[in-house]
Design an enzyme around this catalytic site. Structure first.
Site, PDB file in Angstrom:
ATOM      1  CB  CYS A 121      69.742  64.859  -4.695  1.00  6.63           C
ATOM      2  SG  CYS A 121      68.836  64.764  -6.236  1.00  6.63           S
ATOM      3  CG  ASN A 177      71.196  64.271 -10.139  1.00  6.19           C
ATOM      4  OD1 ASN A 177      71.235  63.447  -9.225  1.00  6.19           O
ATOM      5  ND2 ASN A 177      70.657  65.472  -9.991  1.00  6.19           N
ATOM      6  CG  HIS A 211      73.859  65.710  -5.555  1.00 12.73           C
ATOM      7  ND1 HIS A 211      73.582  64.438  -6.009  1.00 12.73           N
ATOM      8  CD2 HIS A 211      72.907  66.517  -6.095  1.00 12.73           C
ATOM      9  CE1 HIS A 211      72.510  64.485  -6.783  1.00 12.73           C
ATOM     10  NE2 HIS A 211      72.086  65.725  -6.855  1.00 12.73           N
TER      11      HIS A 211
HETATM   12  O1  UT7 Z   1      69.749  67.183  -7.744  1.00 15.82           O
HETATM   13  C1  UT7 Z   1      69.274  68.446  -8.072  1.00 15.82           C
HETATM   14  C2  UT7 Z   1      68.652  68.309  -9.431  1.00 15.82           C
HETATM   15  N1  UT7 Z   1      68.569  69.489 -10.179  1.00 15.82           N
HETATM   16  C3  UT7 Z   1      69.637  70.116 -10.712  1.00 15.82           C
HETATM   17  O2  UT7 Z   1      70.753  69.780 -10.502  1.00 15.82           O
HETATM   18  C4  UT7 Z   1      69.373  71.259 -11.660  1.00 15.82           C
HETATM   19  C5  UT7 Z   1      70.320  72.408 -11.472  1.00 15.82           C
HETATM   20  N2  UT7 Z   1      70.311  73.228 -12.665  1.00 15.82           N
HETATM   21  C6  UT7 Z   1      71.078  72.929 -13.729  1.00 15.82           C
HETATM   22  O3  UT7 Z   1      71.846  71.994 -13.709  1.00 15.82           O
HETATM   23  C7  UT7 Z   1      70.992  73.854 -14.924  1.00 15.82           C
HETATM   24  O4  UT7 Z   1      70.144  74.939 -14.616  1.00 15.82           O
HETATM   25  C8  UT7 Z   1      70.457  73.110 -16.178  1.00 15.82           C
HETATM   26  C9  UT7 Z   1      71.510  72.148 -16.712  1.00 15.82           C
HETATM   27  C10 UT7 Z   1      69.174  72.361 -15.858  1.00 15.82           C
HETATM   28  C11 UT7 Z   1      70.152  74.115 -17.282  1.00 15.82           C
HETATM   29  O5  UT7 Z   1      71.303  74.877 -17.580  1.00 15.82           O
HETATM   30  P1  UT7 Z   1      71.188  76.460 -17.703  1.00 15.82           P
HETATM   31  O6  UT7 Z   1      72.526  76.973 -18.094  1.00 15.82           O
HETATM   32  O7  UT7 Z   1      70.581  76.982 -16.431  1.00 15.82           O
HETATM   33  O8  UT7 Z   1      70.225  76.614 -18.941  1.00 15.82           O
HETATM   34  P2  UT7 Z   1      68.791  77.308 -19.014  1.00 15.82           P
HETATM   35  O9  UT7 Z   1      67.779  76.532 -18.225  1.00 15.82           O
HETATM   36  O10 UT7 Z   1      68.948  78.734 -18.672  1.00 15.82           O
HETATM   37  O11 UT7 Z   1      68.460  77.126 -20.547  1.00 15.82           O
HETATM   38  C12 UT7 Z   1      69.251  77.757 -21.539  1.00 15.82           C
HETATM   39  C13 UT7 Z   1      68.709  77.371 -22.904  1.00 15.82           C
HETATM   40  C14 UT7 Z   1      67.199  77.508 -23.011  1.00 15.82           C
HETATM   41  O12 UT7 Z   1      66.912  78.043 -24.286  1.00 15.82           O
HETATM   42  P3  UT7 Z   1      66.543  79.589 -24.469  1.00 15.82           P
HETATM   43  O13 UT7 Z   1      65.317  79.801 -23.625  1.00 15.82           O
HETATM   44  O14 UT7 Z   1      67.754  80.350 -23.949  1.00 15.82           O
HETATM   45  O15 UT7 Z   1      66.324  79.712 -25.936  1.00 15.82           O
HETATM   46  C15 UT7 Z   1      66.700  76.094 -22.939  1.00 15.82           C
HETATM   47  O16 UT7 Z   1      65.483  75.903 -23.649  1.00 15.82           O
HETATM   48  O17 UT7 Z   1      69.004  75.997 -23.182  1.00 15.82           O
HETATM   49  C16 UT7 Z   1      67.809  75.341 -23.624  1.00 15.82           C
HETATM   50  N3  UT7 Z   1      67.883  73.927 -23.246  1.00 15.82           N
HETATM   51  C17 UT7 Z   1      68.478  73.001 -24.021  1.00 15.82           C
HETATM   52  N4  UT7 Z   1      69.074  73.096 -25.217  1.00 15.82           N
HETATM   53  C18 UT7 Z   1      69.593  71.953 -25.725  1.00 15.82           C
HETATM   54  C19 UT7 Z   1      67.440  73.337 -22.107  1.00 15.82           C
HETATM   55  N5  UT7 Z   1      67.721  72.032 -22.127  1.00 15.82           N
HETATM   56  C20 UT7 Z   1      68.376  71.791 -23.312  1.00 15.82           C
HETATM   57  C21 UT7 Z   1      68.929  70.644 -23.896  1.00 15.82           C
HETATM   58  N6  UT7 Z   1      69.519  70.784 -25.097  1.00 15.82           N
HETATM   59  N7  UT7 Z   1      68.896  69.429 -23.301  1.00 15.82           N
END
Ligand code: UT7
Length: 330
Positions: A116, A286, A256
């Protein structure tokens, strides 16, 4: 950088595939909701490439627009760089295919891989080539069909990404414009935080790896989030200082477009209002290397950038890689 020769950005272009995939469509296929995706990322929809919209196709479309905006004939281009981590094929370089598509004869053509951060890395390399006198007219394209690397059964990654391409032309100038300072870096120890494991020389594809879905992106979202904010903030502060500027002299930040919460955290840490940041991830998601030049294109077209403005580009990606550049718009 000490030089009286600058590399002005004289053209800009972008391209996205035809098909829009909304959050609602994903919610019909996966255990997710529009509300979750919007509130955690800011994304409402993304463009997803069809079989005929592979990387060189989108890259060529964006490159053609940039050449037209610059009033440059293909014959004038002496260097073509394509920043991508999703090439058409392992080799030859996607840049060679784009060169042929655009009818750019004899120019050097090569790909650059910085995930990215690809556009900021590419602009840094491209500017050095022009400032050194090795290139007069350069076409830089950043293009990714990142959805090709996505496991559409993995809700934690597939909702985040879209496809696209952005491009700029650089031309030698004696006026102080184009990239004034840059700070790019990498932390290879973090390579596993976001990667595609199978398909290279380390883990050639086998039926077992395919069954384990190792041909797709795996990502530690929370860790990437943390590193992204730090990498973008620290490199931005360094680039702005190296340009001899204060942060409040930056007219627009073009970050980004990974996650609105990342952009909000970067704005807060830099002490800049969110209104000073260009945001279009709600429509594109993204788009990997293409995200900064697509945002730059839209910012220019919407009149958010005026001649003489100092703008800050900042990006972060797999590698881990990061980079920030101060550009004076000309
Ligand atoms: O160019 C660089 C590319 N990478 C990135 O930009 C990633 C950077 N990170 C992020 O943007 C965020 O960490 C995410 C959007 C990927 C995730 O958000 P978060 O607030 O960090 O959520 P999390 O990973 O802590 O997940 C929270 C909950 C989990 O459930 P439990 O374990 O709390 O029960 C996940 O299983 O949300 C769940 N979850 C979803 N729920 C509904 C994860 N993806 C989804 C989804 N829909 N699509």
């Amino acid at each position: 950088m000490i030089s009286s020769r600058y590399a002005a950005i004289t053209g800009w272009g972008m391209a996205v595939p035809q098909r829009v995939v909304t959050n609602e469509e994903l919610a019909r296929r996966l255990t997710t909701t529009d509300e979750w995706i919007r509130s955690r990322t800011g994304i409402a929809q993304r463009y997803v490439a069809g079989p005929d919209e592979y990387t060189s196709v989108l890259a060529s479309r964006a490159g053609r627009v940039a050449l037209e905006r610059a009033g440059l004939v293909p014959e004038a281009v002496d260097t073509l760089i394509v920043a991508t981590c999703t090439p058409d094929r392992p080799f030859p370089a996607t840049a060679c295919t784009v060169q042929a598509n655009l009818g750019i004869p004899r120019a050097s053509a090569f790909d650059l891989v910085a995930a990215c951060s690809g556009f900021v890395y590419g602009l840094t390399v491209a500017t050095a080539l022009v400032k050194s006198g090795m290139s007069q007219h350069l076409l830089l394209i950043a293009a990714d069909v990142f959805t090709h690397l996505i496991d559409w059964q993995d809700r934690s990654t597939c909702v985040l990404f879209g496809d696209g391409a952005g491009a700029v032309t650089l031309q030698a100038s004696s006026e102080r414009r184009g990239l004034l300072s840059t700070n790019i870096g990498a932390w290879g120890e973090g390579e596993a935080l976001m990667a595609v494991d199978a398909g290279g020389t380390r883990l050639p594809v086998t039926p077992e790896l395919l069954a384990a879905r190792r041909q797709y992106v795996s990502m530690n979202g929370r860790e990437i989030f943390r590193h992204a904010v730090r990498g973008m903030v620290e490199s931005a502060e360094r680039a702005v200082a190296e340009a001899g500027l204060q942060l409040d002299e930056i007219a627009l930040v073009v970050p980004h477009q990974a996650n609105l919460r990342i952009i909000e955290a970067v704005a807060k840490r830099l002490g800049l209002p969110l209104e000073r940041f260009f945001v279009n991830l709600d429509r594109y998601g993204n788009t990997s290397a293409a995200s900064v030049p697509i945002a730059l294109y839209e910012a220019v077209e919407q009149g958010r950038i005026a001649a003489g403005d100092y703008i800050l580009l900042t990006a972060f990606g797999g590698g881990l890689t990061w980079g920030s550049s101060v550009v004076r718009w000309g």
